[in-house]
Design a protein around this motif. Structure first.
Motif, PDB file in Angstrom:
ATOM      1  N   ASP A   1       0.855  -1.182   0.000  1.00 56.94           N
ATOM      2  CA  ASP A   1       0.000   0.000   0.000  1.00 56.94           C
ATOM      3  C   ASP A   1       0.897   1.240   0.000  1.00 56.94           C
ATOM      4  N   PRO A   2       0.334   2.394  -0.399  1.00 55.08           N
ATOM      5  CA  PRO A   2       1.157   3.579  -0.665  1.00 55.08           C
ATOM      6  C   PRO A   2       2.028   3.997   0.526  1.00 55.08           C
ATOM      7  N   GLN A   3       1.485   3.837   1.719  1.00 57.32           N
ATOM      8  CA  GLN A   3       2.243   4.263   2.891  1.00 57.32           C
ATOM      9  C   GLN A   3       3.485   3.384   3.084  1.00 57.32           C
ATOM     10  N   VAL A   4       3.303   2.076   2.941  1.00 62.18           N
ATOM     11  CA  VAL A   4       4.436   1.164   3.112  1.00 62.18           C
ATOM     12  C   VAL A   4       5.431   1.349   1.967  1.00 62.18           C
ATOM     13  N   ARG A   5       4.898   1.644   0.776  1.00 59.26           N
ATOM     14  CA  ARG A   5       5.788   1.870  -0.364  1.00 59.26           C
ATOM     15  C   ARG A   5       6.741   3.028  -0.062  1.00 59.26           C
ATOM     16  N   ARG A   6       6.193   4.071   0.540  1.00 62.48           N
ATOM     17  CA  ARG A   6       7.015   5.215   0.905  1.00 62.48           C
ATOM     18  C   ARG A   6       8.100   4.817   1.918  1.00 62.48           C
ATOM     19  N   THR A   7       7.734   3.974   2.870  1.00 58.07           N
ATOM     20  CA  THR A   7       8.704   3.493   3.860  1.00 58.07           C
ATOM     21  C   THR A   7       9.845   2.749   3.168  1.00 58.07           C
ATOM     22  N   VAL A   8       9.476   1.904   2.197  1.00 53.38           N
ATOM     23  CA  VAL A   8      10.500   1.133   1.476  1.00 53.38           C
ATOM     24  C   VAL A   8      11.394   2.073   0.669  1.00 53.38           C
ATOM     25  N   TRP A   9      10.793   3.082   0.059  1.00 53.37           N
ATOM     26  CA  TRP A   9      11.598   4.043  -0.702  1.00 53.37           C
ATOM     27  C   TRP A   9      12.619   4.722   0.205  1.00 53.37           C
ATOM     28  N   GLU A  10      12.152   5.147   1.384  1.00 55.65           N
ATOM     29  CA  GLU A  10      13.064   5.817   2.314  1.00 55.65           C
ATOM     30  C   GLU A  10      14.203   4.882   2.719  1.00 55.65           C
ATOM     31  N   LEU A  11      13.838   3.617   2.907  1.00 57.49           N
ATOM     32  CA  LEU A  11      14.847   2.632   3.279  1.00 57.49           C
ATOM     33  C   LEU A  11      15.894   2.477   2.168  1.00 57.49           C
ATOM     34  N   LEU A  12      15.442   2.392   0.924  1.00 55.14           N
ATOM     35  CA  LEU A  12      16.374   2.225  -0.193  1.00 55.14           C
ATOM     36  C   LEU A  12      17.275   3.461  -0.322  1.00 55.14           C
ATOM     37  N   GLU A  13      16.717   4.640  -0.063  1.00 50.45           N
ATOM     38  CA  GLU A  13      17.539   5.859  -0.122  1.00 50.45           C
ATOM     39  C   GLU A  13      18.573   5.872   0.998  1.00 50.45           C
ATOM     40  N   GLU A  14      18.160   5.353   2.150  1.00 49.82           N
ATOM     41  CA  GLU A  14      19.106   5.291   3.268  1.00 49.82           C
ATOM     42  C   GLU A  14      20.235   4.306   2.964  1.00 49.82           C
ATOM     43  N   LEU A  15      19.912   3.237   2.277  1.00 52.74           N
ATOM     44  CA  LEU A  15      20.943   2.276   1.874  1.00 52.74           C
ATOM     45  C   LEU A  15      21.999   2.973   1.025  1.00 52.74           C
ATOM     46  N   ARG A  16      21.532   3.742   0.059  1.00 54.71           N
ATOM     47  CA  ARG A  16      22.476   4.437  -0.822  1.00 54.71           C
ATOM     48  C   ARG A  16      23.344   5.396  -0.005  1.00 54.71           C
ATOM     49  N   THR A  17      22.715   6.154   0.907  1.00 54.46           N
ATOM     50  CA  THR A  17      23.464   7.083   1.754  1.00 54.46           C
ATOM     51  C   THR A  17      24.548   6.340   2.536  1.00 54.46           C
ATOM     52  N   ASP A  18      24.215   5.132   2.983  1.00 45.82           N
ATOM     53  CA  ASP A  18      25.165   4.373   3.795  1.00 45.82           C
ATOM     54  C   ASP A  18      26.187   3.613   2.947  1.00 45.82           C
ATOM     55  N   GLY A  19      26.137   3.790   1.643  1.00 43.11           N
ATOM     56  CA  GLY A  19      27.179   3.217   0.795  1.00 43.11           C
ATOM     57  C   GLY A  19      26.841   1.881   0.160  1.00 43.11           C
ATOM     58  N   VAL A  20      25.564   1.517   0.157  1.00 42.21           N
ATOM     59  CA  VAL A  20      25.156   0.264  -0.476  1.00 42.21           C
ATOM     60  C   VAL A  20      24.695   0.580  -1.903  1.00 42.21           C
ATOM     61  N   THR A  21      25.077  -0.264  -2.850  1.00 42.30           N
ATOM     62  CA  THR A  21      24.596  -0.123  -4.222  1.00 42.30           C
ATOM     63  C   THR A  21      23.278  -0.866  -4.349  1.00 42.30           C
ATOM     64  N   VAL A  22      22.284  -0.232  -4.952  1.00 46.71           N
ATOM     65  CA  VAL A  22      20.965  -0.849  -5.079  1.00 46.71           C
ATOM     66  C   VAL A  22      20.620  -1.002  -6.557  1.00 46.71           C
ATOM     67  N   VAL A  23      20.291  -2.228  -6.952  1.00 47.27           N
ATOM     68  CA  VAL A  23      19.793  -2.469  -8.306  1.00 47.27           C
ATOM     69  C   VAL A  23      18.362  -2.947  -8.171  1.00 47.27           C
TER      70      VAL A  23
END
Lengths: 254, 317
Positions: free
Chosen positions: B167-189
């Motif tokens: 659902d849209p709210q959880v999708r936003r949570t996942v997006w934030e998580l993926l952005e945090e991964l990038r900030t922390d130096g993880v490559t995301v495909v």
């Protein structure tokens, strides 16, 4: 780079720890599953009690009491149900649900996965031996254990059936594995010289001892009769090598 | 002396994958820069999942080469696997296992796992309680899959449609998580069907179609069409036969008309108010009832649809 929550720190756990984790997990799942429990403990107990009661009237043509002949046979049946039927069904569905695929990158080494499976099988078998053994003793079983023969029979029997179970699970679809594993179990239970000694099959008895079921049954009966059935143990070892090699060759992970 | 370019996290060179006589990936070459979020887009059957699974070592390239973190996913499997996290599109857990058990198990297979409680919090997995995996909702299974991909603290994660069915709210949570991964130096495909997801998250987008790379760039680069504007027409009934061709004729050769499906088409070119008037007159003439008629700059979805539109019958049939 700042140390954030997700800052990479990759690495696989040591293999020994992976094997332990996998063993604990697989054993827990096996024992939690109602059908598996039925197969592992309930059916062997029913067979034991039913056969001992039923054979009171029969003459098995042996100097032993029927419970002395039947309990080792039911223990062999228990090994077969766990190492072959339960393992094949569980592994078939692991393939189906992508568990093996997932754990492969988890990163669980294939050797550690196999180690975990073997560990779980042995753990469940110990439980089966305790329950069935206790029931046998309650029915008047008086075993004369030859420990080395017993250990070899359990290990080689487990290896032989596990190789065949993995071969089945790794080549057929999950539903087909379920059906085939149960069918083979029933056929061997009825006519594979597991529970009843090979001698009870008349002229076919000799053939039976070359089957993994008959070899395990005979090896188990000898082990609880103070002797070592070398030829049957060698037969089990041959099945283990053949089944393991075939599974290694044809097992598909997904 | 030049500073060496950081080596790419993924380098695919001339990859070919066939199933029987069907070619799933046809000479694909692409790179994924380290420490970025890279989206792989494409219609169903474009070869996205096959490409990902080749990077994850599940499939051996039939031609060409694949390097992930500089390693061969098949030959160097043992060295590579601990360094990557994989989220499968579906499944990946025992049917009778509980979410916390499964996550803890995967954590135990790693040397320095994340705290599972933290991941359970971040992905709202505590709500799963003692429910076995087979009875979890699709969204819960998705989130558990993502947690399993992250718990080993990988350098690189492959996530296959991470927010499908959320659902849209959880999708936003996942997006934030993926952005945090990038900030922390993880490559995301990631692969995704949601173009706004790629537009919002990705530093770089690769668009695949029929097993080849058809476009590649940042979302901004891909959508920059200069002064080119786009008119999008969606109608309630399928277009009458031959109608799109008559619209193309009415608009003249400076514009390009693409039939996206039987209910929608797109006009791009130096479009302005008079172009819009031509389209609306055409609608009236053909008795076509517009559901929406919009004029605007291209977004990633327009680019995607243009590039991957199946051979359509603009020339009439």
């Amino acid at each position: 780079m700042s140390a954030g929550t997700f800052t990479p720190a990759p690495g696989a756990a040591p293999v020994a720890r992976q094997v332990l984790a996998q063993t604990a997990m697989e054993a827990r799942l096996l024992l939690r599953n109602g059908e598996q429990l039925l197969l592992a403990v309930v059916i062997p107990l029913i067979v034991l009690v039913g056969a001992v009661r039923g054979s009171a009237a029969l003459d098995l043509g042996s100097k032993h009491t029927s419970v002395d002949v039947l309990t080792p046979g039911v223990l062999a049946l228990a090994v077969m149900s766990t190492a072959f039927t339960s393992l094949a069904i569980a592994t078939g569905f692991e393939r189906r649900y992508g568990v093996l695929k997932r754990l492969g990158t988890a990163p669980l080494a294939r050797g550690a996965l196999l180690g975990g499976k073997i560990g779980a099988l042995l753990l469940v078998e110990v439980l089966q031996f305790l329950v069935i053994g206790a029931a046998g003793l309650a029915l008047g079983w008086s075993p004369d254990v030859q420990p080395v023969a017993l250990l070899l029979a359990v290990l080689l029997g487990t290896a032989a059936f596990a190789g065949l179970g993995m071969l089945l699970a790794g080549t057929l679809r999950a539903e087909a594995t379920l059906a085939a594993a149960n069918l083979v179990y029933l056929l061997l239970l009825a006519g594979g010289a597991v529970v009843l000694p090979a001698a009870a099959y008349g002229g076919l008895g000799d053939v039976m001892t070359w089957l993994p079921s008959g070899a395990l049954g005979e090896a188990m009966r000898d082990a609880f009769d103070g002797s070592v059935a070398w030829r049957e143990l060698a037969t089990l070892a041959a099945w283990a090598v053949g089944g393991g090699a075939a599974a290694g060759r044809w097992f598909r992970w997904e | 002396m030049a500073v060496p370019e950081p080596s790419p996290a993924v380098r695919i060179d001339g990859l070919v994958m066939r199933y029987g006589d069907k070619t799933a990936v046809d000479g694909l070459s692409l790179e994924v820069a380290a420490h970025t979020i890279t989206a792989v887009l494409g219609p169903n059957g474009a070869g996205k999942t096959t490409t990902l699974e080749t990077c994850e070592g599940y499939r051996r390239p039939q031609a060409g080469s694949v390097r992930v973190l500089g390693l061969d996913p098949v030959a160097d499997r043992r060295a590579l696997m601990p360094r990557i996290g994989v989220m499968l599109q579906a499944g990946g857990a025992w049917s009778g296992v509980r979410a916390d058990e499964m996550l803890t198990h995967v954590a135990r297979l790693h040397a320095h796992p994340l705290d599972t409680g933290l991941l359970m919090d971040r992905l709202a997995l505590h709500e799963c309680g003692r429910t076995p995996y087979r009875r979890l909702s699709g969204g819960q299974q998705q989130r558990l899959g993502l947690a399993m991909a992250l718990v080993g603290r990988p350098e690189l994660v492959f996530v296959d449609e991470p927010t499908a069915g959320l659902d849209p709210q959880v999708r936003r949570t996942v997006w934030e998580l993926l952005e945090e991964l990038r900030t922390d130096g993880v490559t995301v495909v990631l692969t995704t069907h949601y173009l706004e997801e790629a537009e919002r998250l990705a530093d770089h987008v690769h668009i695949l179609d029929k097993g080849t790379l058809v476009a590649s760039g940042s979302p901004l680069e891909l959508t920059r069409g200069g002064t080119v504007a786009t008119i999008r027409l969606v109608v309630t009934q399928p277009f009458p036969p031959g109608a799109p061709q008559s619209l193309a004729d009415a608009l003249g050769p400076t514009t390009e008309l693409i039939v996206l499906d039987e209910h929608s088409l797109q006009v791009s070119g130096p479009a302005d108010g008079s172009t819009l008037a031509v389209v609306s007159r055409w609608c009236e003439h053909h008795g076509v009832l517009p559901e929406s008629l919009t004029l605007g700059q291209r977004n990633l979805e327009d680019v995607f649809l243009e590039l991957t539109a199946r051979e359509t019958e603009v020339s009439g049939s």
